[in-house]
Design an enzyme around this catalytic site. Structure first.
Site, PDB file in Angstrom:
ATOM      1  N   HIS A 142       0.818  -1.223   0.000  1.00 50.38           N
ATOM      2  CA  HIS A 142       0.000   0.000   0.000  1.00 50.38           C
ATOM      3  C   HIS A 142       0.850   1.272   0.000  1.00 50.38           C
ATOM      4  O   HIS A 142       0.299   2.376  -0.120  1.00 50.38           O
ATOM      5  CB  HIS A 142      -0.934   0.031   1.208  1.00 50.38           C
ATOM      6  N   ASP A 178      -2.577 -10.745  -2.295  1.00 49.71           N
ATOM      7  CA  ASP A 178      -3.163 -10.202  -1.065  1.00 49.71           C
ATOM      8  C   ASP A 178      -4.629  -9.814  -1.342  1.00 49.71           C
ATOM      9  O   ASP A 178      -4.979  -9.423  -2.457  1.00 49.71           O
ATOM     10  CB  ASP A 178      -2.351  -8.976  -0.638  1.00 49.71           C
ATOM     11  N   HIS A 180      -6.225  -7.330  -0.606  1.00 52.03           N
ATOM     12  CA  HIS A 180      -6.455  -5.892  -0.809  1.00 52.03           C
ATOM     13  C   HIS A 180      -5.662  -5.402  -2.011  1.00 52.03           C
ATOM     14  O   HIS A 180      -4.623  -5.978  -2.368  1.00 52.03           O
ATOM     15  CB  HIS A 180      -6.072  -5.141   0.468  1.00 52.03           C
ATOM     16  N   ASP A 263      -4.446 -12.755   3.453  1.00 48.28           N
ATOM     17  CA  ASP A 263      -5.637 -12.220   4.118  1.00 48.28           C
ATOM     18  C   ASP A 263      -6.906 -12.453   3.292  1.00 48.28           C
ATOM     19  O   ASP A 263      -7.984 -11.992   3.663  1.00 48.28           O
ATOM     20  CB  ASP A 263      -5.480 -10.739   4.498  1.00 48.28           C
TER      21      ASP A 263
HETATM   22 ZN    ZN Z   1      -4.113  -7.103   2.678  1.00 43.78          ZN
END
Ligand code: ZN
Length: 361
Positions: A142, A178, A180, A263
């Site tokens: 991120h 991941d 996200h 995740d």
């Molecule tokens: Zn994540």
């Protein structure tokens, strides 16, 4: 036996972000808990690796720190210096967006986390390992050029991709599994057609405002695969086999980096994608096959999100065992998940992927 490096330092198993509740500070109505980005998960993974005897198949090495020069290949010098100052001079602060607490140790841990991926890349490029798996704390995907975000301080995989390119790799592919969106990685390489960035993520989970399918980058070198809640193993694998692998085969990378967040797992509190450890192993198999075909086998997995302290270690272990071509250990949770509805491919999941296939392939 395939020679596989694992990077690890005990410091990855102790770096603690305190008593926040999930990722909310314990103020007002919110009672103290354990910050969800806590060291319990990586410490448990390390013990699990030892318990199943996987150390015998691995070269376990200490990571070096990333240099400022390596970080400023993907970040502004101001960001790197601000992270150092917040951590080392102030001792507590936020790397960006209010989601990313830092303490006095965080800058050094961030250097070690980026250095962990770089260590793996260097060992593979020097022929000291065929494959490698980088454990790290803090995560990175991120973090963009000028800021940290979402628990991430420096973009570890991006810095490692540039190191690979400086050492001669010309076409680096980054596949982010991941749950996200890898928004920082996308932003860093968005205008650079020499790095293919692919992110599979839950539709508008985090960050909500990025990750759309129409963000295609320079010459189509960015791909976002938005997955529906409850996707499960079959839906995820369908996207990998019908979209991600064909795209990689068409692009022909000479080095593959996998952003190995788990995740998306069934028991993770930060997504509803519902994968099992076996699902992660199957995804890893498909990606490793791409590296074998196009990259001379050169592939590095680098660890990112995964917030079930109980189940994430089993999912990371499944990735690592697949990478090292080791026998798969028992997943103690598998009997409770087998045959559940979410493990099957649903028509709307297939349609979502098929639509994207029509657009990009
Ligand atoms: Zn994540």
């Amino acid at each position: 036996m395939v020679r596989t490096t694992l990077t690890w330092t005990e410091r990855f198993g102790v770096h603690d972000m305190g008593d926040w509740a999930i990722y909310v500070p314990p103020t007002g109505l919110v009672e103290p808990d354990t910050h969800i980005d806590n060291p319990k998960r990586t410490a448990r993974l390390r013990r699990l690796i030892a318990k199943v005897g996987l150390d015998e198949r691995l070269d376990v090495v200490s990571p070096r720190r990333a240099t400022v020069d390596e970080l400023t290949a993907v970040h502004s010098p101001e960001h790197v210096e601000r992270m150092r100052a917040v951590s080392e001079e102030v001792g507590w602060g936020d790397a960006g967006g209010g989601f990313t607490p830092m303490n006095a140790e965080s800058y050094d841990l961030a250097l070690l986390s980026a250095g962990s991926v770089i260590t793996c890349v260097e060992r593979v490029l020097r022929g000291e390992a065929e494959r490698a798996y980088a454990i790290g704390r803090r995560s990175g995907h991120h973090a963009s050029r000028d800021t940290g975000y979402g628990f991430c301080i420096f973009n570890n995989v991006a810095a490692a991709a540039r190191v690979a390119q400086r050492a001669g790799a010309e076409r680096v592919a980054i596949v982010d599994i991941d749950a996200h969106h890898g928004n920082g990685t996308e932003a860093i390489f968005y205008d650079d057609p020499s790095v293919l960035t692919i992110s599979l993520h839950e539709d508008r989970m985090f960050p909500i405002e990025t990750g759309a399918a129409d963000a295609r980058g320079a010459d189509g070198s960015n791909l976002n695969v938005n997955l529906a809640p409850g996707t499960g193993d079959a839906g995820y694998l369908y996207a990998v086999e019908h979209l991600v692998v064909p795209m990689l085969n068409a692009w022909k990378p000479d080095f593959l980096l996998v952003v190995a967040g788990v995740d998306a797992s069934m028991y993770d509190p930060l997504s509803t994608l519902a994968l099992t450890a076996n699902g992660f192993a199957q995804v890893a198999e498909r990606l490793i096959a791409v590296a074998t075909e196009h990259c001379g086998g050169r592939v590095v997995f680098e660890q990112e999100g995964g917030y079930s302290p109980v189940y994430a270690p089993f999912c990371w272990l499944a990735l690592l065992e697949t990478l090292a071509e080791a026998p798969r250990s028992e997943d103690p949770f598998a009997p409770f998940l087998a045959g559940a509805g979410f493990t099957e491919l649903a028509p709307h999941q297939r349609a979502l992927v098929d639509d994207l296939v029509d657009q990009v392939l």
